[in-house]
Design a protein around this motif. Structure first.
Motif, PDB file in Angstrom:
ATOM      1  N   VAL A  99     -13.046  10.418   7.868  1.00 22.32           N
ATOM      2  CA  VAL A  99     -13.819   9.387   8.548  1.00 22.32           C
ATOM      3  C   VAL A  99     -13.787   8.133   7.689  1.00 22.32           C
ATOM      4  CG1 VAL A  99     -15.310  10.958   9.829  1.00 22.32           C
ATOM      5  CG2 VAL A  99     -15.991  10.220   7.565  1.00 22.32           C
ATOM      6  N   HIS A 159     -13.957  14.571   7.144  1.00 18.01           N
ATOM      7  CA  HIS A 159     -14.621  14.660   8.456  1.00 18.01           C
ATOM      8  C   HIS A 159     -15.529  15.888   8.433  1.00 18.01           C
ATOM      9  CE1 HIS A 159     -15.165  15.065  12.771  1.00 18.01           C
ATOM     10  NE2 HIS A 159     -14.693  13.838  12.899  1.00 18.01           N
ATOM     11  N   SER A 210     -12.522   8.134  12.907  1.00 24.58           N
ATOM     12  CA  SER A 210     -11.427   8.837  12.234  1.00 24.58           C
ATOM     13  C   SER A 210     -10.178   7.960  12.283  1.00 24.58           C
ATOM     14  CB  SER A 210     -11.144  10.181  12.913  1.00 24.58           C
ATOM     15  OG  SER A 210     -10.521   9.982  14.181  1.00 24.58           O
ATOM     16  N   GLU A 248     -13.764  18.358  11.436  1.00 25.02           N
ATOM     17  CA  GLU A 248     -12.318  18.551  11.556  1.00 25.02           C
ATOM     18  C   GLU A 248     -11.706  18.668  10.167  1.00 25.02           C
ATOM     19  OE1 GLU A 248     -10.435  15.817  14.285  1.00 25.02           O
ATOM     20  OE2 GLU A 248     -12.337  15.561  15.347  1.00 25.02           O
TER      21      GLU A 248
END
Length: 142
Positions: A93, A85, A52, A88
């Motif tokens: 990412v 992501h 991330s 999240e």
């Protein structure tokens, strides 16, 4: 009377870092079209796919705002891809693109020559001692 080296340590460290960074940037830009900061981000993403931006900031020791700008430049250049992501909501990412991998391959000979020159300047023992000292300083909480 000149200052003792220990009184000028921080100044010498900053001056050395600037000289090394400008020389390495010049070489990496000529070889692969990327700066050393960009190369560091590309290596980090290559070594840990799916990283991330927040993790990249920690890895590089940079503020998240600086990494946001860095990632924006790398994605605009086609060297990194961003995707949502999986867990999240607000995170992304990062993945290395084929162009990003090619940039790392193109830069590697310049990086190797640069390190060989530094090893020649400092000697094997001096090179390893300096690298060890810089690693400790990079993690110092002072």
């Amino acid at each position: 009377m000149p200052a003792e080296p220990d009184q000028r340590f921080y100044f010498l460290l900053q001056r050395s870092a600037h000289r090394l960074r400008t020389s390495a940037d010049r070489r990496c830009l000529a070889a692969a079209g990327v700066t050393t900061a960009q190369i560091g981000a590309l290596f980090a993403v290559r070594d840990e796919p799916g990283l991330s931006q927040q993790q990249l900031a920690r890895t590089l020791g940079l503020r998240e705002s600086a990494v946001t700008a860095l990632v924006a430049r790398l994605t605009a250049a086609g060297l990194l891809d961003k995707s949502a992501h999986p867990r999240e909501h607000r995170a992304v990412v990062l993945e290395l693109t084929e162009s990003g991998a090619a940039a790392l391959i193109a830069a590697q000979p310049a990086i190797d020559r640069f390190n060989a020159e530094l090893r020649g300047l400092l000697g094997d023992d001096g090179f390893m001692a300096t690298a060890g000292a810089l690693e400790r300083l990079a993690h110092w909480e002072g």
